[in-house]
Write a protein that holds these residues in place. Structure first.
Motif, PDB file in Angstrom:
ATOM      1  N   GLN A   1      31.377  34.695 115.098  1.00 40.74           N
ATOM      2  CA  GLN A   1      30.897  35.084 113.772  1.00 40.74           C
ATOM      3  C   GLN A   1      30.951  36.592 113.568  1.00 40.74           C
ATOM      4  OE1 GLN A   1      29.098  32.636 111.018  1.00 40.74           O
ATOM      5  NE2 GLN A   1      30.658  34.139 110.534  1.00 40.74           N
TER       6      GLN A   1
ATOM      7  N   PHE B   1      29.144  37.792 102.457  1.00 44.95           N
ATOM      8  CA  PHE B   1      28.051  37.201 103.235  1.00 44.95           C
ATOM      9  C   PHE B   1      27.620  35.860 102.643  1.00 44.95           C
ATOM     10  CE2 PHE B   1      23.551  36.792 104.456  1.00 44.95           C
ATOM     11  CZ  PHE B   1      23.685  36.888 105.829  1.00 44.95           C
ATOM     12  N   THR B   2      27.414  35.827 101.326  1.00 43.98           N
ATOM     13  CA  THR B   2      26.938  34.605 100.664  1.00 43.98           C
ATOM     14  C   THR B   2      27.968  33.492 100.762  1.00 43.98           C
ATOM     15  OG1 THR B   2      25.692  35.977  99.099  1.00 43.98           O
ATOM     16  CG2 THR B   2      26.024  33.667  98.517  1.00 43.98           C
TER      17      THR B   2
ATOM     18  N   THR C   1      30.369  33.124 102.918  1.00 42.56           N
ATOM     19  CA  THR C   1      30.513  32.670 104.303  1.00 42.56           C
ATOM     20  C   THR C   1      29.407  31.697 104.675  1.00 42.56           C
ATOM     21  OG1 THR C   1      31.584  34.741 104.959  1.00 42.56           O
ATOM     22  CG2 THR C   1      30.602  33.420 106.698  1.00 42.56           C
ATOM     23  N   ILE C   2      28.157  32.047 104.360  1.00 45.57           N
ATOM     24  CA  ILE C   2      27.027  31.173 104.697  1.00 45.57           C
ATOM     25  C   ILE C   2      27.159  29.824 104.001  1.00 45.57           C
ATOM     26  CG2 ILE C   2      24.535  30.878 104.514  1.00 45.57           C
ATOM     27  CD1 ILE C   2      25.413  32.881 106.641  1.00 45.57           C
ATOM     28  N   ILE C   3      27.522  29.841 102.717  1.00 47.78           N
ATOM     29  CA  ILE C   3      27.619  28.595 101.953  1.00 47.78           C
ATOM     30  C   ILE C   3      28.740  27.715 102.494  1.00 47.78           C
ATOM     31  CG2 ILE C   3      28.203  27.625  99.689  1.00 47.78           C
ATOM     32  CD1 ILE C   3      26.770  30.005  98.416  1.00 47.78           C
TER      33      ILE C   3
ATOM     34  N   GLU D   1      30.334  27.765 105.436  1.00 46.17           N
ATOM     35  CA  GLU D   1      30.098  27.277 106.793  1.00 46.17           C
ATOM     36  C   GLU D   1      29.013  26.209 106.821  1.00 46.17           C
ATOM     37  OE1 GLU D   1      31.440  31.304 109.261  1.00 46.17           O
ATOM     38  OE2 GLU D   1      29.323  30.802 109.045  1.00 46.17           O
ATOM     39  N   SER D   2      28.002  26.343 105.977  1.00 46.92           N
ATOM     40  CA  SER D   2      26.942  25.322 105.914  1.00 46.92           C
ATOM     41  C   SER D   2      27.480  24.014 105.352  1.00 46.92           C
ATOM     42  CB  SER D   2      25.783  25.828 105.055  1.00 46.92           C
ATOM     43  OG  SER D   2      25.232  27.018 105.581  1.00 46.92           O
TER      44      SER D   2
ATOM     45  N   LEU E   1      28.063  22.807 113.346  1.00 43.51           N
ATOM     46  CA  LEU E   1      28.024  24.218 112.979  1.00 43.51           C
ATOM     47  C   LEU E   1      29.053  25.017 113.771  1.00 43.51           C
ATOM     48  CD1 LEU E   1      26.635  26.497 111.394  1.00 43.51           C
ATOM     49  CD2 LEU E   1      25.020  26.726 113.294  1.00 43.51           C
TER      50      LEU E   1
ATOM     51  N   VAL F   1      32.047  27.066 111.881  1.00 41.15           N
ATOM     52  CA  VAL F   1      32.196  28.522 112.013  1.00 41.15           C
ATOM     53  C   VAL F   1      33.533  28.855 112.663  1.00 41.15           C
ATOM     54  CG1 VAL F   1      31.273  30.584 113.149  1.00 41.15           C
ATOM     55  CG2 VAL F   1      29.715  28.935 112.103  1.00 41.15           C
TER      56      VAL F   1
END
Length: 592
Positions: free
Chosen positions: A207, A256-257, A259-261, A263-264, A292, A296
């Motif tokens: 990551q 950042f946002t 990537t988080i969304i 990957e989730s 996860l 990722v």
């Protein structure tokens, strides 16, 4: 925001003591969590952490009174007071919630969490400051990657990180480099040779390496309400390949946002995939970790899998083609392209809502937003390479005499997608025909797109070089793409990247031919391994674990060079070279 201090000597002393404190915290954490039996008594390590807590508390007070403008200091470190309040409340209230020795253990756990936050905060700030120092940004970025690799290697060598009798330094550095450079080449089996602790370390390296630890530093600062200076914004612009400086904060937030969304969502979609296969997770927590980890790994184009044969168990699973393949494609497009597409979509949706909510207007809304030239090139070239690679791989394997060859079009599609960036495989790469291996080498050589975690010369470089030849054949004075002319400096960069990349690959191949001369490794396999390492792809014909120690270090260097990029390495070496202020007269020259 830059804080000015009245007593410069005192501030330098505080900074030096902070560095020592960070090292001590890291050492105590390694002893506590990296060994089955800590080298020092556990309670002694806990009490050392307690002393460090009071040091950081005193440091905040000293800096507050030493600051020239206390209001600016409170604005920059506004979170410290609420954080300390929460810690003190938890320690004081521990007696109400626990009894006996549990009170002490709970209080020390809270202090450990606080210390971990302090270390992360200070390291992220330091990384951003180093990247924006201005002395030599390319060399600073290289140093940051090297430090992250060495730290990761040290953690992977800890007894709690692996299931081996001993983890050699070379193998630890190789694994850490492969994870940080999001390559996926392995000398140890990720699923069986590493414990959960080791797999978590690898996941964090993927990551941090995929998005860049500098980006995480900037994100943490922005989340804590800090603004970037002009120099820091310029450094971020160069790192993420942004086109304008004034949108850099929005761009970092989007990275950042998004990537988080993504990957989730990927982890949720992969959750059902682990049933009914050999070595399936036995509990829900491990299943979520599997989901996860692979989400990722796919989005960061790392190619690490928790199974010894990568994704060959899952060649018939729809999630491989409907979840992992799209994650790889999105991760390889580059954040500037994704930002441009998201900007257009949100603009069109906003215009649609303002024009009467008719569904037919959504596709025909006149919007001032447009696809940038880079977005058009990246999407077009990516689609052509995926389709072309699929066709050629399918044809070569259909004509293959190998009875174990997978001749399915889906297998060809997945390998075409993963060969340019990720390194997952649903087929045995060693069993592929020579023609298929050559196609994969070409795809790995081209790689992904600028601003992504992919390696290779990049899709835009490939497109520019092809169009240079096309313009020459058409006898056009300028190189044109999508009714836009390409500047001469861009053409020079593209040719430079191509020549540097070819030179680096030639050096890697020649070096491996020397170090592996006593092995029965075919030349094509060595060429394939070099292209995979330099392209940070991770596909292998199976020779990686059999390489000599010298051969492994050659691959380590190739992976690092491929992740940083040949132009970054050249800039690090030639940063202080001043451009010439004169030109020589021209003279005709015949070529070809």
């Amino acid at each position: 925001m830059k804080i000015e201090y009245k007593n410069k000597t005192l501030e330098k002393t505080v900074i030096a003591l902070n560095c020592v404190a960070i090292l001590v915290v890291a050492t105590t954490f390694v002893m506590l969590f990296g060994f089955d039996v800590p080298p020092m008594p556990r309670m002694m390590l806990r009490y050392i952490d307690g002393g460090l807590f009071f040091f950081f508390f005193a440091e905040k007070i000293i800096r507050y009174f030493n600051a020239v403008t206390k209001r600016d200091y409170l604005r920059m470190y506004w979170f410290e007071i609420p954080l300390l309040a929460v810690v003190l409340f938890a320690i004081i209230g521990a007696g109400r919630w626990y009894t006996g020795a549990s009170v002490r253990e709970f209080s020390l756990d809270v202090i450990s969490i606080y210390l971990a936050f302090q270390v992360i905060d200070k390291l992220c700030r330091s990384v951003v400051n180093i990247a924006s120092a201005g002395h030599n940004p390319a060399r600073a970025l290289t140093s940051v990657f090297a430090a992250l690799i060495l730290a990761g290697a040290g953690l992977l060598m800890l007894p709690k990180a692996h299931n081996l009798p001993r983890m050699s330094f070379t193998d630890a550095v190789f694994t850490a480099t492969s994870a940080t450079c999001v390559t996926g080449l392995i000398v140890k089996d990720t699923g069986s040779d590493f414990t959960m602790f080791g797999q978590v370390v690898i996941l964090f390296l993927i990551q941090l390496g995929g998005l860049g630890i500098v980006i995480f530093g900037a994100v943490l600062g922005l989340m804590l309400g800090q603004s970037l200076t002009v120099r820091e914004s310029a450094a971020m612009q160069d790192i993420i390949s942004a086109d304008t400086l004034h949108r850099i904060v929005r761009m970092i937030g989007f990275i950042f946002t998004f990537t988080i969304i993504i990957e989730s969502v990927g982890a949720v979609c992969l959750f059902p995939m682990w049933d009914n296969i050999p070595g399936a997770p036995s509990d829900i927590a491990t299943t979520w970790f599997n989901s996860l980890f692979h989400s990722v790994s796919a989005f960061c184009n790392a190619g690490f899998a928790l199974y010894s044969n990568n994704l060959m168990y899952f060649h018939s699973m729809p999630e491989v083609y409907l979840v992992i393949a799209p994650l790889i494609i999105l991760g390889g497009l580059g954040f500037s392209v994704l930002y441009n597409i998201a900007d257009i979509i949100t603009s069109r949706i906003g215009s649609w809502f303002s024009k009467g909510h008719r569904l037919v207007d959504l596709l025909h809304t006149a919007s001032p937003k447009r696809l940038h030239l880079q977005t058009k090139i990246v999407l077009s070239v990516s689609a052509i390479l995926i389709a072309g690679g699929t066709v050629f791989l399918w044809l070569f394997e259909s004509c293959s005499q190998n009875p174990s060859a997978d001749r399915g079009i889906l297998a060809a599609f997945f390998q075409s997608v993963t060969a340019r960036t990720a390194g997952f495989n649903t087929v045995d790469i060693a069993a592929l025909s020579d023609g298929s291996k050559l196609v994969l080498i070409l795809l790995m050589f081209i790689g992904g797109s600028p601003g992504s975690s992919a390696g290779g010369i990049k899709t835009t470089t490939f497109a520019v070089i092809v169009m240079v030849a096309w313009a020459t054949l058409r006898k056009r004075r300028e190189v044109e793409m999508f009714k836009r002319s390409i500047r001469l400096v861009v053409l020079g960069r593209a040719i430079t990247i191509l020549m540097l990349y070819l030179s680096m690959m030639l050096i890697a191949v020649l070096a491996l031919l020397i170090t592996e001369r006593h092995s029965n490794i075919a030349f094509l396999d060595i060429l394939f391994e070099s292209a995979s390492a330099l392209g940070t792809v991770g596909l292998s014909t199976g020779i990686t674990p059999t390489l000599t120690t010298a051969g492994k270090w050659i691959i380590i260097g190739a992976m690092l060079a491929g992740r940083l990029g040949p132009l970054t390495l050249l800039t690090a070496l030639l940063f202080n070279v001043k451009p010439a202020k004169y030109e020589y007269p021209t003279e005709p020259l015949v070529v070809g």
